[in-house]
Write a protein that holds these residues in place. Structure first.
Motif, PDB file in Angstrom:
ATOM      1  N   CYS A  59       0.824  -1.214   0.000  1.00  0.00           N
ATOM      2  CA  CYS A  59       0.000   0.000   0.000  1.00  0.00           C
ATOM      3  C   CYS A  59       0.855   1.261   0.000  1.00  0.00           C
ATOM      4  N   ASP A  60       2.021   1.171   0.565  1.00  0.00           N
ATOM      5  CA  ASP A  60       2.884   2.344   0.701  1.00  0.00           C
ATOM      6  C   ASP A  60       4.056   2.251  -0.276  1.00  0.00           C
ATOM      7  N   GLN A  61       3.790   2.379  -1.554  1.00  0.00           N
ATOM      8  CA  GLN A  61       4.808   2.216  -2.586  1.00  0.00           C
ATOM      9  C   GLN A  61       5.746   3.407  -2.705  1.00  0.00           C
ATOM     10  N   ARG A  62       5.427   4.545  -2.105  1.00  0.00           N
ATOM     11  CA  ARG A  62       6.269   5.723  -2.280  1.00  0.00           C
ATOM     12  C   ARG A  62       7.592   5.614  -1.542  1.00  0.00           C
ATOM     13  N   THR A  63       7.672   4.818  -0.460  1.00  0.00           N
ATOM     14  CA  THR A  63       8.943   4.675   0.245  1.00  0.00           C
ATOM     15  C   THR A  63       9.653   3.380  -0.077  1.00  0.00           C
TER      16      THR A  63
END
Length: 137
Positions: free
Chosen positions: A86-90
């Motif tokens: 879900c948190d692909q930006r990091t």
């Protein structure tokens, strides 16, 4: 020098963002830069290469906005894998994660009204009137 590098990796972001820490941290980084480039009479560095690289890493980390790649060697649970998707930006494709070094934990920067300070505890407003005590039986 090792200790100051570790300390700056731990609290450098917080010092940089605080109003009072700005001038102080500028002086520290100026001095670290001088120490890193210090040479003896033969033209060889005064400090071992390991220390020089440690100082350089701290200076480069600050220049990058205190962001540094962190590689996790531990196995992940299913929930952690779902959260990572879900948190692909990091998340990076090489298994690394970008973290901000020296950033205060969320429980420290949460507002006193709704923040948490550990498992189910609210943040302290600074008063010592209601300090809980455990009785041993």
């Amino acid at each position: 020098l090792e200790c100051i590098c570790e300390l700056l990796n731990s609290i450098g972001y917080t010092l940089d963002t605080e109003h009072a820490g700005g001038p102080t941290i500028e002086q520290v980084y100026g001095r670290l830069s001088d120490l890193q480039q210090l040479k003896d009479k033969k033209g060889k560095g005064v400090y071992p290469r390991r220390i020089q690289f440690m100082i350089r890493d701290v200076i480069e980390t600050r220049a990058a906005g205190w962001q540094k790649k962190s590689f996790k060697a531990a196995a992940k649970t299913k929930e952690e894998i779902r959260q990572a998707q879900c948190d692909q930006r990091t998340q990076k494709t090489d298994g690394s994660e970008v973290v901000i070094l020296g950033q205060r934990p969320i429980w420290m920067i949460a507002t006193a009204g709704g923040g948490k300070s550990g498992p189910g505890l609210k943040l302290d407003d600074g008063s010592w009137q209601g300090v809980p005590s455990k009785s041993r039986r």
